[in-house]
Design a protein around this motif. Structure first.
Motif, PDB file in Angstrom:
ATOM      1  N   VAL A  40       0.867  -1.182   0.000  1.00 23.39           N
ATOM      2  CA  VAL A  40       0.000   0.000   0.000  1.00 23.39           C
ATOM      3  C   VAL A  40       0.901   1.229   0.000  1.00 23.39           C
ATOM      4  CG1 VAL A  40      -1.802   1.275   1.200  1.00 23.39           C
ATOM      5  CG2 VAL A  40      -1.829  -1.231   1.215  1.00 23.39           C
ATOM      6  N   ALA A  41       1.011   1.854  -1.153  1.00 17.58           N
ATOM      7  CA  ALA A  41       1.799   3.083  -1.255  1.00 17.58           C
ATOM      8  C   ALA A  41       0.955   4.241  -0.741  1.00 17.58           C
ATOM      9  CB  ALA A  41       2.215   3.321  -2.700  1.00 17.58           C
ATOM     10  N   VAL A  42       1.523   5.012   0.182  1.00 23.77           N
ATOM     11  CA  VAL A  42       0.763   6.084   0.820  1.00 23.77           C
ATOM     12  C   VAL A  42       1.330   7.433   0.381  1.00 23.77           C
ATOM     13  CG1 VAL A  42      -0.125   7.025   2.967  1.00 23.77           C
ATOM     14  CG2 VAL A  42       0.377   4.573   2.802  1.00 23.77           C
ATOM     15  N   ALA A  43       0.569   8.131  -0.443  1.00 18.91           N
ATOM     16  CA  ALA A  43       0.933   9.480  -0.872  1.00 18.91           C
ATOM     17  C   ALA A  43       0.293  10.494   0.063  1.00 18.91           C
ATOM     18  CB  ALA A  43       0.474   9.715  -2.309  1.00 18.91           C
ATOM     19  N   HIS A  44       0.864  11.684   0.092  1.00 11.45           N
ATOM     20  CA  HIS A  44       0.292  12.709   0.959  1.00 11.45           C
ATOM     21  C   HIS A  44      -1.056  13.175   0.455  1.00 11.45           C
ATOM     22  CE1 HIS A  44      -0.441  16.731   2.623  1.00 11.45           C
ATOM     23  NE2 HIS A  44       0.249  16.314   3.677  1.00 11.45           N
ATOM     24  N   GLY A  45      -1.145  13.434  -0.841  1.00  4.70           N
ATOM     25  CA  GLY A  45      -2.339  14.033  -1.420  1.00  4.70           C
ATOM     26  C   GLY A  45      -2.095  15.496  -1.726  1.00  4.70           C
ATOM     27  N   SER A  46      -2.726  15.992  -2.796  1.00  2.25           N
ATOM     28  CA  SER A  46      -2.504  17.362  -3.226  1.00  2.25           C
ATOM     29  C   SER A  46      -3.703  17.847  -4.024  1.00  2.25           C
ATOM     30  CB  SER A  46      -1.239  17.445  -4.097  1.00  2.25           C
ATOM     31  OG  SER A  46      -1.097  18.704  -4.702  1.00  2.25           O
ATOM     32  N   ARG A  47      -3.918  19.153  -4.014  1.00  2.00           N
ATOM     33  CA  ARG A  47      -4.956  19.734  -4.863  1.00  2.00           C
ATOM     34  C   ARG A  47      -4.498  19.849  -6.315  1.00  2.00           C
ATOM     35  NH1 ARG A  47      -5.447  22.381   0.064  1.00  2.00           N
ATOM     36  NH2 ARG A  47      -7.537  22.191   1.005  1.00  2.00           N
TER      37      ARG A  47
ATOM     38  N   PRO B 282      -2.561  -9.450   4.870  1.00  5.53           N
ATOM     39  CA  PRO B 282      -1.525  -8.570   5.425  1.00  5.53           C
ATOM     40  C   PRO B 282      -1.158  -7.463   4.450  1.00  5.53           C
ATOM     41  CG  PRO B 282      -0.556 -10.629   4.681  1.00  5.53           C
ATOM     42  CD  PRO B 282      -2.045 -10.802   4.563  1.00  5.53           C
ATOM     43  N   ALA B 283      -0.512  -6.433   4.991  1.00  9.42           N
ATOM     44  CA  ALA B 283      -0.153  -5.283   4.155  1.00  9.42           C
ATOM     45  C   ALA B 283       1.095  -4.608   4.690  1.00  9.42           C
ATOM     46  CB  ALA B 283      -1.301  -4.276   4.100  1.00  9.42           C
ATOM     47  N   VAL B 284       1.852  -4.034   3.783  1.00 10.33           N
ATOM     48  CA  VAL B 284       2.974  -3.157   4.121  1.00 10.33           C
ATOM     49  C   VAL B 284       2.644  -1.778   3.573  1.00 10.33           C
ATOM     50  CG1 VAL B 284       5.385  -2.587   3.658  1.00 10.33           C
ATOM     51  CG2 VAL B 284       4.748  -4.944   4.223  1.00 10.33           C
ATOM     52  N   LEU B 285       2.642  -0.784   4.445  1.00 12.21           N
ATOM     53  CA  LEU B 285       2.412   0.596   4.037  1.00 12.21           C
ATOM     54  C   LEU B 285       3.761   1.234   3.719  1.00 12.21           C
ATOM     55  CD1 LEU B 285      -0.273  -0.160   5.386  1.00 12.21           C
ATOM     56  CD2 LEU B 285      -0.333   2.143   6.379  1.00 12.21           C
ATOM     57  N   VAL B 286       3.948   1.636   2.482  1.00 12.90           N
ATOM     58  CA  VAL B 286       5.191   2.288   2.061  1.00 12.90           C
ATOM     59  C   VAL B 286       4.906   3.773   1.861  1.00 12.90           C
ATOM     60  CG1 VAL B 286       7.041   2.403   0.355  1.00 12.90           C
ATOM     61  CG2 VAL B 286       5.999   0.192   0.931  1.00 12.90           C
ATOM     62  N   PRO B 287       5.406   4.629   2.738  1.00 10.91           N
ATOM     63  CA  PRO B 287       5.141   6.068   2.583  1.00 10.91           C
ATOM     64  C   PRO B 287       5.854   6.622   1.355  1.00 10.91           C
ATOM     65  CG  PRO B 287       5.946   5.529   4.801  1.00 10.91           C
ATOM     66  CD  PRO B 287       6.199   4.338   3.939  1.00 10.91           C
ATOM     67  N   LEU B 288       5.126   7.277   0.475  1.00  9.31           N
ATOM     68  CA  LEU B 288       5.747   8.004  -0.635  1.00  9.31           C
ATOM     69  C   LEU B 288       6.135   9.392  -0.132  1.00  9.31           C
ATOM     70  CD1 LEU B 288       3.426   6.994  -3.617  1.00  9.31           C
ATOM     71  CD2 LEU B 288       5.489   5.854  -2.761  1.00  9.31           C
ATOM     72  N   LEU B 289       6.809   9.392   0.996  1.00  9.44           N
ATOM     73  CA  LEU B 289       7.259  10.591   1.689  1.00  9.44           C
ATOM     74  C   LEU B 289       8.769  10.502   1.808  1.00  9.44           C
ATOM     75  CD1 LEU B 289       4.488  10.538   4.441  1.00  9.44           C
ATOM     76  CD2 LEU B 289       4.498  11.918   2.355  1.00  9.44           C
TER      77      LEU B 289
END
Length: 313
Positions: free
Chosen positions: A74-81, A127-134
């Motif tokens: 699960v790639a986690v992006a911050h989000g943007s307008r 199961p899941a691995v969260l990978v921050p796109l940070l």
């Protein structure tokens, strides 16, 4: 390097607190660059030594148990307008899937864009691995992502390290600088590494290490970390302090995952060349998978592997 002018004295002979901060950043970056050069080769595909620690509301499998099914990435992006940010994240994950066919790769956002992380986790059954796109540690990595996992008790998972600092991140930053006009035959005087910024001191430390790794790739050219918000120096302050030292050909490297307000704002301040955000690059896709693999191993699962013959770039 020119000494600070005496016209605007500050403590220790510096023109301002920002000039002093940039001076310290330059010396810190040089010291970290020397340290990186003398360190043993990192483990993994251009990767660092052992991870700094993984946030985990649910632990790995008990000793003696066989590895479980491969977790979803699960790639986690911050989000943007900025609509380009979502398109960039989606394209990056297509690159990740190309590197690892068969891997369940999903996207979630901290805010502003769909799907939100909570919705992505709600749709998981394993199961899941969260990978921050940070690009560094901060509140989202340390608190928001673990809290999201804790709020999804049906998911056994871990939060991987953010993308930085890492040699593959420095590679991607270097590539963007070259695309903007950086030439190793006639390099600039310095680089300002523009990052989002955070009040968490670990975030600033990570950005400083990324600056050192980039400086090493550039052959020792000074790289000064600076920030778009929440931390000092700001990008304009760092550029002004470098200009006061006689450094004119200063590039701005964008330590941002995707286009957005901060990337646009910091690029506009560049006196010379401004690199594009990281975007969709092979080095970034490989780094996402490296972070995933390390966390999946800690979770006690066996991530699927792409056949060696098909893994070439």
């Amino acid at each position: 390097m020119a000494e600070p002018t005496a016209a605007l004295p500050f403590a220790g002979g510096y023109a301002s607190p920002t000039d002093l901060m940039v001076h310290v950043s330059l010396h810190l970056t040089r010291g970290l660059t020397r340290l990186a050069a003398s360190a043993p080769p990192p483990a993994g595909p251009g990767g660092p030594a052992a991870p700094r620690g993984l946030a985990a509301p649910a632990g790995p499998a008990a000793p003696g148990e066989p590895p479980g099914p491969a977790p979803a990435l699960v790639a986690v992006a911050h989000g943007s307008r900025d609509p380009r940010a979502l398109r960039t994240a989606q394209a990056l994950l297509e690159r990740v899937r190309a590197h690892r066919p068969g891997l369940d790769v999903r996207l979630g956002h901290v805010e502003l864009n769909e799907p939100l992380l909570a919705g992505t986790l709600a749709g998981l059954t394993g199961p899941a691995v969260l990978v921050p796109l940070l690009l560094s540690r901060g509140h989202h990595v340390k608190h928001d992502l673990p809290a999201a996992l804790a709020a999804a008790p049906h998911v056994r998972g871990l939060v991987a390290d953010p993308l930085g600092p890492h040699p593959l991140l420095a590679e991607a930053l270097h590539r963007r600088l070259e695309e903007a006009g950086w030439d190793a035959r006639r390099p600039g005087d310095a680089v300002v590494l523009a990052a989002a910024g955070s009040r968490d001191p670990d975030s600033a430390a990570d950005t400083a290490r990324t600056a050192a790794l980039l400086s090493r790739r550039l052959g020792g050219v000074p790289v000064v970390p600076a920030f778009a918000s929440a931390a000092a120096p700001t990008v304009p302050e760092a550029l002004a302090a470098l200009a006061a030292r006689g450094l004119r050909r200063v590039a701005v490297a964008a330590c941002f995952a995707a286009p957005g307000r901060f990337a646009t704002q910091t690029a506009a301040a560049a006196p010379w060349i401004a690199a594009a955000p990281l975007g969709v690059q092979d080095a970034v896709a490989r780094l996402v998978l490296h972070r995933y693999d390390r966390a999946a191993a800690a979770l006690g699962t066996t991530p699927p592997r792409r056949p060696a013959a098909a893994a070439r770039n």
